[in-house]
Every structure is written in C-alpha cells, then in structure tokens.
Design an enzyme around this catalytic site. Structure first.
Site, PDB file in Angstrom:
ATOM      1  N   TYR A  27       0.854  -1.274   0.114  1.00  0.00           N
ATOM      2  CA  TYR A  27       0.181   0.051  -0.083  1.00  0.00           C
ATOM      3  C   TYR A  27       0.817   1.368   0.084  1.00  0.00           C
ATOM      4  O   TYR A  27       0.633   2.210   0.746  1.00  0.00           O
ATOM      5  CB  TYR A  27      -0.940   0.026   1.269  1.00  0.00           C
ATOM      6  CG  TYR A  27      -1.754  -1.163   1.403  1.00  0.00           C
ATOM      7  CD1 TYR A  27      -2.553  -1.574   0.223  1.00  0.00           C
ATOM      8  CD2 TYR A  27      -1.732  -1.984   2.496  1.00  0.00           C
ATOM      9  CE1 TYR A  27      -3.207  -2.730   0.485  1.00  0.00           C
ATOM     10  CE2 TYR A  27      -2.433  -3.273   2.535  1.00  0.00           C
ATOM     11  CZ  TYR A  27      -2.951  -3.528   1.775  1.00  0.00           C
ATOM     12  OH  TYR A  27      -3.946  -4.838   2.044  1.00  0.00           O
ATOM     13  N   TYR A 155     -14.819  -5.293   2.402  1.00  0.00           N
ATOM     14  CA  TYR A 155     -13.440  -5.427   1.912  1.00  0.00           C
ATOM     15  C   TYR A 155     -13.309  -6.883   2.418  1.00  0.00           C
ATOM     16  O   TYR A 155     -13.486  -7.275   3.798  1.00  0.00           O
ATOM     17  CB  TYR A 155     -12.311  -4.665   2.799  1.00  0.00           C
ATOM     18  CG  TYR A 155     -11.075  -5.084   2.573  1.00  0.00           C
ATOM     19  CD1 TYR A 155     -10.369  -4.496   1.170  1.00  0.00           C
ATOM     20  CD2 TYR A 155     -10.468  -5.742   3.511  1.00  0.00           C
ATOM     21  CE1 TYR A 155      -9.264  -5.172   1.123  1.00  0.00           C
ATOM     22  CE2 TYR A 155      -9.164  -6.157   3.218  1.00  0.00           C
ATOM     23  CZ  TYR A 155      -8.500  -5.889   2.336  1.00  0.00           C
ATOM     24  OH  TYR A 155      -7.141  -6.388   1.857  1.00  0.00           O
ATOM     25  N   ASP A 249     -17.337 -13.191   7.156  1.00  0.00           N
ATOM     26  CA  ASP A 249     -15.833 -13.136   7.100  1.00  0.00           C
ATOM     27  C   ASP A 249     -15.613 -12.515   8.340  1.00  0.00           C
ATOM     28  O   ASP A 249     -15.850 -11.343   8.588  1.00  0.00           O
ATOM     29  CB  ASP A 249     -15.548 -12.081   5.926  1.00  0.00           C
ATOM     30  CG  ASP A 249     -14.149 -11.671   6.054  1.00  0.00           C
ATOM     31  OD1 ASP A 249     -13.255 -12.073   6.800  1.00  0.00           O
ATOM     32  OD2 ASP A 249     -13.615 -11.029   4.851  1.00  0.00           O
ATOM     33  N   LYS A 278      -6.147 -13.550  11.353  1.00  0.00           N
ATOM     34  CA  LYS A 278      -5.662 -12.753  12.135  1.00  0.00           C
ATOM     35  C   LYS A 278      -5.263 -12.984  13.527  1.00  0.00           C
ATOM     36  O   LYS A 278      -4.414 -13.149  14.030  1.00  0.00           O
ATOM     37  CB  LYS A 278      -6.556 -11.257  12.010  1.00  0.00           C
ATOM     38  CG  LYS A 278      -6.285 -10.628  10.818  1.00  0.00           C
ATOM     39  CD  LYS A 278      -6.922  -9.086  10.826  1.00  0.00           C
ATOM     40  CE  LYS A 278      -6.965  -8.588   9.381  1.00  0.00           C
ATOM     41  NZ  LYS A 278      -5.453  -8.368   8.945  1.00  0.00           N
TER      42      LYS A 278
END
Length: 429
Positions: A27, A155, A249, A278
């Site tokens: 990014y 996202y 998700d 995560k």
C-alpha cells in the site's frame, strides 16, 4: 537524506544498505511515500524502534495481536514445537497440533461449523470460502450458481476472487474493475427499503447466486463501518428464505475484537461458511481457516473423487502456527480476554467522547476493542500520523477515520495514552 515517516532522517546509504533498494512495501507509492519506521523489538502493547524510541501500538499489528506482543505462553509453545517439528506437508500426513486445533475451533464456533479447512492467510480463507460455495452447488447438480452478493464498503482481501467481492467503487481495488469477475453489489439491509431490495435481488438472481458474503457487525478496512444485530439477522434470514449460502468473514471481527468471541454471536446467527484468521495465532505467525457447517461438508462427502475440495496451500496447517493458535486459545480460556475487551470498550467510549464536539468530526463509534473517530472528509494521513508519532503512539489512519484496535489486555495507562493522542490529533486536524 531520506526521512522515515516520523521525520527522523537516515541516509540514502543506510536505507539501501538495509535492503531499501530491494524491498517493495504494501500500500505504498515507493517513489513519493515517506520511508517506514524500523522496528527492533516488541513487548506487550509496545514497539521498540531501532533508534531506541518506544511506541504504544494502537492497531494491534493490523488487528492480530489480541494478547499483545511476545506473550510467554505462546512463545513457549512455539519454541517447543520448533524443536520437535516446525513443518510437515498436510497432504496424506496430519499431526496432533492441527487435529487438536480443529477440534477446539469447532467447539467454540457458532452452531455446527464443525469442519475446519486450514490455510495460510485471511485472503486465502476467503478464496476457499468462495470456491467452496460454488462447488457446493456444483456437487448438488446446480451448475449456474457462480455469483456472489457483497455489500457496499465491504473488504475481503487482495487476491483476485477476494477483490471481486470488495466494494468496487470506494475500495482500493477500483482500478481492477475491468479485470475482475462481476458480482452483485448491494446495500446492507438496514431498513425496509434496503431489506426489500436485497430480498428482490436474491429472488430474481437466486439461480445464479452461490452465496452472500458479509463482514458481520463491523466492516473493517472499508471504513470501520458498524451495523446492528438486526441487520445481520436480516441477511441470515434472507439467505435462508431464498436457499442461498451465507459466508461470514470473521477474519477481523473474530477472537474477541467486538466483545464476543465471534461477531455473529451478537445476532445469534450461524453462517454456512465462516472465515477466521488474524487473531487466531495471537499475532505471532500467519494462519487462517475456512469453517463449514455439516450440510456444506456433506455435499463434498462422496464416492466421487471429483467432488472433493481441490485446494491445498503448501503451508496449510503448519505445525508451528497451529501450536501458536492452540496456545492463543489457551489464553482465551485461562485469562479474561472477553471481559478485558469490555473494559477497553468502556474506556474508549469515555475517552474518545470529546471528539464528538469537534467541527470536522461526524461520528464517534465504539464496539468491543474498536474505537473510531470519523471525519467529514479524507484525512491528511501524513499530518495525522506525524502528530500521533510525536505523542509516542503507532496508529495507522484509514481514509476518513482515526481508529484504535489495541490488544485486548492493554494496560489502562497505555490505552489512555492512545485515546489522549487521538483526541489531541483530532483537535489539531
């Protein structure tokens, strides 16, 4: 001279000597963006930089370090596993850490999400979920169901299929519009109008839709947008009504981040497929998984080998990562993480409230260990980060938000330093 993003200079020679001339950062516009900070060590909620300065981490290392950094129980489990067997292929061979972890995940997951397919990253967990949903219908003899319903501000990752279910207009993947497969973008069913629109879409396109995918309760990288339990329940009810699979998700929202072990629990819903990652290993090593309910798995249970799920990341169910995840689950059992998330929630609500009266602030919202200050336009990220760093905290801003996602067990004084820095920066902006 080239400067790191806190304004401290280091030379071109130093940067290149460290490998700066070879690295490609995420990014980042490599030509114009400031150089990154150089981390040297971590401990608890703190990051020590190579120049000796120390920062309090307000984002939990991209939302992973739910127990803080370097928790001794996780490190000890990993050291033991490293000496015994750091890795073994998962094709035709299995091992105790993976089997034990799968059993434990199934036990704490909502409903009958009892089949656990391990992968090596969150994006791959979503890729597998999408692939699983399409093949579910193929195995049941329905060949046209290859599309997905996804939501505005959503996202789900950076790989190709994941990009195709992110918001195509407001997300970072908008330039790939002509490359990606087309799916159905919808508004979350927050009211009668949007619920009717989703109902109509599912009715009209049912024979083309494999699944609806949603980030339950909190949409993360799309702007830290919250929705209530009734909205999530509406998605589940409409999927059931029209015979469409529901994918949750939970990569960001799982493992206590919203104050519950999984965000779906806020609405008492059971998705057909669920993605986790995560916080799974407590922020120590990459591991993720795609979970399936019994009826989904049964569509793959066959004498026909072609009905098997043909996917297998090389490092799936890595024993070292599984040992870290098992140790992380130990901590959820032995230490009061969910109660600590509620403590963080109380402090964030109290200490971010002064931002609500600032002229550019349009919302302050908190849920569990997530605190968000939203502005009325996109931030000057360089100015915001410089202000935060000057106050000794590490926080990455997000579009029009300054947000906090600290370790669930962060110390009170450290949490107060984070909120004070956010308030001061919001005032300065």
């Amino acid at each position: 001279m080239i400067c790191s993003n806190d304004g401290h200079p280091y030379s071109e020679e130093d940067w290149c000597g460290l490998g700066g001339a070879n690295i490609w950062l995420p990014y980042t516009q490599m030509k114009t963006d400031p150089r990154p900070l150089l981390a040297d060590a971590t401990r608890g909620a703190r990051i020590r930089l190579a120049d000796g300065r120390e920062l309090i981490d307000g984002v939990g290392s991209w939302w992973t370090a739910c127990h803080g950094y370097n928790h001794p129980h996780i490190l000890a489990a990993m050291c033991t596993q490293m000496e015994r067997m750091p890795h073994i292929m998962f094709g035709g061979i299995t091992h105790e850490p993976a089997l034990r972890l799968a059993k434990r995940i199934a036990a704490i997951s909502p409903g009958d999400l009892t089949r656990v397919f391990f992968v090596d990253s969150g994006s791959v967990a979503v890729e597998v979920a999408l692939k699983m949903a399409v093949q579910y219908w193929l195995n049941k003899g329905e060949r046209g169901r290859t599309k997905f319903v996804h939501f505005r501000h959503g996202y789900h990752g950076d790989t190709t299929a994941c990009m195709a279910v992110c918001d195509p207009n407001e997300g970072m993947h908008s330039q790939f519009g002509n490359y990606l497969p087309k799916n159905f973008l919808a508004d979350l069913p927050r009211d009668k109008e949007t619920k009717t629109a989703l109902d109509d879409l599912l009715r009209r396109e049912r024979n083309r839709i494999a699944a609806v995918i949603i980030e339950p309760i909190v949409q993360g990288a799309g702007g830290m947008k919250f929705h209530d339990a009734a909205t999530l329940r509406s998605v589940r009810d409409l999927c059931t009504k029209h015979g469409v699979l529901m994918i949750a998700d939970e990569i960001f929202t799982g493992f206590g981040r919203t104050g519950r072990m999984f965000a779906c629990e806020h609405a008492s819903v059971i998705p057909d497929i669920m993605c986790i990652g995560k916080g799974l290993t407590g922020g120590t090593i990459t591991l993720a998984a795609t979970l399936a309910r019994v009826h989904v798995f049964e569509a793959f249970w066959s004498d026909d080998h072609q009905k098997a799920l043909m996917h297998g990341p090389t490092y799936m169910a890595n024993p070292l990562a599984c040992s870290a995840a098992n140790a992380s689950l130990d901590l959820f059992e032995s230490e009061p993480r969910l109660e600590q998330a509620q403590r963080v929630e109380f402090a964030l609500k109290r200490d971010l409230e002064p931002c609500r009266d600032l002229p550019r602030v349009i919302d302050v919202r908190v849920l569990g260990a997530i605190g968000v200050v939203q502005f009325n336009r996109e931030l000057d990220h360089g100015t915001a980060r410089a202000s935060l760093l000057a106050q000794g905290v590490w926080i990455r801003t997000l579009t029009d938000c300054i947000y906090l996602t600290p370790a669930l067990n962060i110390q009170d004084a450290e949490l107060r330093a984070l909120t004070d820095a956010v308030v001061a920066t919001a005032k300065a902006l």
